[in-house]
Scaffold this motif. Structure first.
Motif, PDB file in Angstrom:
ATOM      1  N   MET A 159       0.874  -1.160   0.000  1.00  0.00           N
ATOM      2  CA  MET A 159       0.000   0.000   0.000  1.00  0.00           C
ATOM      3  C   MET A 159       0.918   1.218   0.000  1.00  0.00           C
ATOM      4  SD  MET A 159      -2.742  -1.676  -0.083  1.00  0.00           S
ATOM      5  CE  MET A 159      -3.912  -0.323  -0.028  1.00  0.00           C
ATOM      6  N   GLY A 160       0.937   1.932  -1.100  1.00  0.00           N
ATOM      7  CA  GLY A 160       1.930   2.966  -1.292  1.00  0.00           C
ATOM      8  C   GLY A 160       1.444   4.369  -0.971  1.00  0.00           C
ATOM      9  N   GLU A 161       2.327   5.310  -1.198  1.00  0.00           N
ATOM     10  CA  GLU A 161       1.957   6.719  -1.049  1.00  0.00           C
ATOM     11  C   GLU A 161       0.836   7.078  -2.020  1.00  0.00           C
ATOM     12  OE1 GLU A 161       2.854   8.836   1.166  1.00  0.00           O
ATOM     13  OE2 GLU A 161       4.486   7.740   2.140  1.00  0.00           O
ATOM     14  N   TYR A 162       0.773   6.335  -3.125  1.00  0.00           N
ATOM     15  CA  TYR A 162      -0.375   6.433  -4.031  1.00  0.00           C
ATOM     16  C   TYR A 162      -0.708   5.028  -4.501  1.00  0.00           C
ATOM     17  CZ  TYR A 162      -3.636   7.961  -7.618  1.00  0.00           C
ATOM     18  OH  TYR A 162      -4.786   8.152  -8.350  1.00  0.00           O
ATOM     19  N   GLU A 163      -1.976   4.753  -4.687  1.00  0.00           N
ATOM     20  CA  GLU A 163      -2.411   3.474  -5.248  1.00  0.00           C
ATOM     21  C   GLU A 163      -3.056   3.731  -6.600  1.00  0.00           C
ATOM     22  OE1 GLU A 163      -4.491  -0.314  -3.368  1.00  0.00           O
ATOM     23  OE2 GLU A 163      -5.989   1.214  -3.851  1.00  0.00           O
ATOM     24  N   TYR A 200       4.899   8.024  -9.691  1.00  0.00           N
ATOM     25  CA  TYR A 200       6.009   7.645  -8.829  1.00  0.00           C
ATOM     26  C   TYR A 200       5.543   7.086  -7.492  1.00  0.00           C
ATOM     27  CZ  TYR A 200       9.704   8.366  -5.358  1.00  0.00           C
ATOM     28  OH  TYR A 200      10.578   8.203  -4.314  1.00  0.00           O
ATOM     29  N   GLY A 201       4.481   7.633  -6.930  1.00  0.00           N
ATOM     30  CA  GLY A 201       4.041   7.274  -5.587  1.00  0.00           C
ATOM     31  C   GLY A 201       3.703   5.819  -5.385  1.00  0.00           C
ATOM     32  N   ILE A 202       3.437   5.052  -6.453  1.00  0.00           N
ATOM     33  CA  ILE A 202       3.114   3.636  -6.282  1.00  0.00           C
ATOM     34  C   ILE A 202       4.356   2.816  -5.969  1.00  0.00           C
ATOM     35  CG2 ILE A 202       1.214   3.933  -7.920  1.00  0.00           C
ATOM     36  CD1 ILE A 202       2.708   2.024  -9.813  1.00  0.00           C
ATOM     37  N   SER A 244       2.159  -0.530  -5.789  1.00  0.00           N
ATOM     38  CA  SER A 244       0.854  -0.212  -5.209  1.00  0.00           C
ATOM     39  C   SER A 244      -0.185   0.056  -6.301  1.00  0.00           C
ATOM     40  CB  SER A 244       0.994   1.015  -4.303  1.00  0.00           C
ATOM     41  OG  SER A 244      -0.235   1.377  -3.743  1.00  0.00           O
ATOM     42  N   ALA A 245      -1.104  -0.877  -6.456  1.00  0.00           N
ATOM     43  CA  ALA A 245      -2.183  -0.737  -7.439  1.00  0.00           C
ATOM     44  C   ALA A 245      -3.356  -1.590  -6.987  1.00  0.00           C
ATOM     45  CB  ALA A 245      -1.719  -1.176  -8.829  1.00  0.00           C
ATOM     46  N   ASP A 246      -4.570  -1.148  -7.294  1.00  0.00           N
ATOM     47  CA  ASP A 246      -5.709  -1.994  -6.965  1.00  0.00           C
ATOM     48  C   ASP A 246      -5.740  -3.191  -7.908  1.00  0.00           C
ATOM     49  OD1 ASP A 246      -7.012  -1.228  -9.345  1.00  0.00           O
ATOM     50  OD2 ASP A 246      -8.480   0.039  -8.352  1.00  0.00           O
ATOM     51  N   VAL A 247      -6.623  -4.117  -7.627  1.00  0.00           N
ATOM     52  CA  VAL A 247      -6.611  -5.394  -8.344  1.00  0.00           C
ATOM     53  C   VAL A 247      -6.733  -5.200  -9.848  1.00  0.00           C
ATOM     54  CG1 VAL A 247      -7.878  -7.548  -8.700  1.00  0.00           C
ATOM     55  CG2 VAL A 247      -7.492  -6.701  -6.375  1.00  0.00           C
ATOM     56  N   ARG A 248      -7.619  -4.317 -10.261  1.00  0.00           N
ATOM     57  CA  ARG A 248      -7.857  -4.141 -11.697  1.00  0.00           C
ATOM     58  C   ARG A 248      -6.691  -3.437 -12.393  1.00  0.00           C
ATOM     59  NH1 ARG A 248     -11.582  -6.305 -14.707  1.00  0.00           N
ATOM     60  NH2 ARG A 248     -12.626  -4.436 -15.487  1.00  0.00           N
TER      61      ARG A 248
END
Length: 528
Positions: free
Chosen positions: A375-379, A441-443, A460-464
């Motif tokens: 879980m990143g600074e941005y997802e 970058y945040g991911i 950091s990314a959601d499943v889709r």
């Protein structure tokens, strides 16, 4: 639970640890912060053997019924590195080479005997789409690699270079031994120190401060504690981030289902002139109707040429396999080998030009599509993807459809995949020519961490959204960005989670990255 780092005269680390059910669960149960001073090594004592008939989805082997305290005094490596990169797949290679070329002292740790990850050990011997129908989106080191492979005749014979330079939704097959050799050469030329046959098994980190001090490595020589200024987790499974106590999401545990795995394989004896006279899909439907296979798996990405007589097969799914469980991996790879024999006889019987086909080898690594993400600074999320969103701090452009294979053998899952990929009518995720989205970058930064990055499938990314960026070209771009960011952090004192992203983008552009955004920002895109 403690790791005491002794004075420099002894150059040893005394490590104590208690194993856990999962690292996070056991530590929470014990009431111990994951890394107040440091985590330690792990050891399990299994209290009962497993029965021979347990399936891929039975994870009894992962339930701890007893514990064992392990105490070791281990040597401390003499060298202190600028950057330790853990994992030598496309992301790790991208990070290590890019950082070393910028002058950093880099250690690259890889558990197998070659670099390339899924592209080599996993025999995924084709690069996913790198262009969007109008231009090549993927630049930097990844473009350098594919162009060099082409010049050396390690790309599929006769393949049009516009396959990767311009055309959309086209794959680029390559010869695995040529790819291995090139990565050896590029890392050596850049001055990267490589430790093959080595795993990072634990960390010395301070979760409260968001810093990593060192990693504990294990190989044929035993345990060793290695210090570095910065660390990049390119393990694919977020192994280092998870050990540090960074927040992660595990597929099939924190999400309902898991993108299935595949064991890739190579075949020889194929007459390609005859092969293309019949659709593989047509042949598959015939075989399913005649009950050729032990499971009804209607998604067959297919056999494609590697050279004039050798083909690579992406076929056969191990459904519901959790790649963070050793028993699942063990059962899965054995199932994959059985499926490879089924596909061999399938091609021999149903596909022209395959009468003399022979199975050469199956991969020694399961082709994992999804396991654990930080879980990143941005997802990065599916809304970003569908909006074709661009970011001021983007470190790459990409355009692959959301490639989540059917979760099971049902008609519903088959239809869902076909719509996603643009092969059936519906709300497809497949882009039109000229379209793309940005990878911010945040991911790459686990939330709150100052000298730790992730790159590749564990970003950091959601499943889709993860279904699009999990593949080799995107992983390489993420790796190059993480390596470049780590060097910038060392030189400027800027932490990973507060890096000047305007400076980062400019450095990546100088290294050939395709980052056309007009508006830049000194601060990264963060969650709302």
């Amino acid at each position: 639970m403690k790791t005491d780092i002794q004075n420099s005269n002894s150059q040893n680390v005394d490590v104590q640890n208690l194993e856990k059910q999962t690292r996070r669960d056991f530590l929470a149960f014990a009431g111990v912060g994951t890394l107040g001073t440091a985590t330690g090594l792990s050891a399990i004592m299994e209290s009962k053997p497993l029965s021979a008939d347990e399936t891929v989805t039975n994870n009894t082997a992962n339930t701890v019924t007893d514990t064992y305290m392990l105490s070791r005094t281990i040597p401390v490596a003499n060298e202190i590195y600028d950057i330790a990169v853990l994992g030598g797949g496309p992301a790790g290679v991208g990070a290590a080479i890019s950082a070393a070329r910028l002058g950093a002292k880099v250690l690259l740790v890889e558990s197998n005997g070659c670099l390339g990850g899924m592209g080599t050990s996993g025999l995924v011997t084709e690069f996913d789409p790198m262009a969007n129908g109008e231009e090549m989106l993927v630049g930097g080191l990844m473009r350098e690699i594919v162009e060099t492979l082409y010049k050396r005749n390690f790309i599929q014979p006769g393949l049009d270079p516009n396959t990767w330079r311009k055309h959309s939704h086209r794959w680029t097959p390559f010869q695995v031994e040529g790819y291995k050799l090139l990565l050896d050469e590029l890392t050596t030329a850049a001055g990267v120190q490589i430790n093959f046959f080595t795993r990072a098994i634990d960390v010395d980190a301070d979760k409260e401060k968001g810093t990593v001090n060192g990693v504990i490595l294990h190989n044929i020589e035993g345990y060793r504690y290695v210090k570095a200024k910065t660390f990049i987790d390119a393990t694919g499974h977020a192994e280092i981030a998870d050990l540090c106590g960074a927040q992660c999401r595990e597929a099939g545990v924190d999400t309902p289902r898991i993108n299935p795995t595949t064991l890739m394989s190579l075949y020889t004896g194929i007459d390609w002139n005859k092969f293309w006279t019949k659709s593989q899909g047509t042949a598959l439907n015939e075989a399913i109707k005649e009950k050729h296979f032990t499971q009804i798996d209607r998604l067959l990405p297919g056999m494609f040429p590697v050279n004039h007589t050798v083909g690579n097969l992406n076929g056969g799914h191990m459904f519901h396999l959790n790649a963070l469980h050793c028993k699942d991996l063990t059962d899965g790879i054995m199932l994959g080998r059985r499926l490879a024999q089924e596909y061999k006889s399938f091609y021999q019987k149903y596909m022209p030009g395959c009468e003399n086909l022979q199975l050469v080898i199956t991969a020694n690594q399961v082709g994992v599509r999804e396991s654990r993400c930080v879980m990143g600074e941005y997802e990065l999320n599916i809304d970003d993807y569908m909006a074709r969103r661009k970011f001021p701090d983007q470190i790459g452009l990409f355009c692959k459809y959301v490639d989540i294979h059917p979760y099971d053998e049902s008609d519903e899952e088959w239809h869902r995949f076909m719509v996603d990929a643009g092969f059936a009518q519906g709300n497809t995720t497949r882009y039109k020519d000229g379209e793309s989205f940005g990878i911010p970058y945040g991911i790459l930064v686990p939330k709150g961490w100052r000298n730790l990055w992730v790159a590749g499938r564990c970003a950091s990314a959601d499943v889709r959204a993860h279904g699009s960026i999990r593949v080799q070209p995107a992983c390489s771009m993420m790796g190059q960005a993480a390596g470049t960011a780590a060097v910038q952090s060392i030189k400027t004192g800027q932490p990973a989670n507060d890096l000047d992203t305007e400076m980062l983008v400019k450095t990546l552009r100088n290294a050939g990255a395709n980052l056309p955004q007009e508006t830049l920002s000194k601060t990264m895109t963060r969650k709302n």
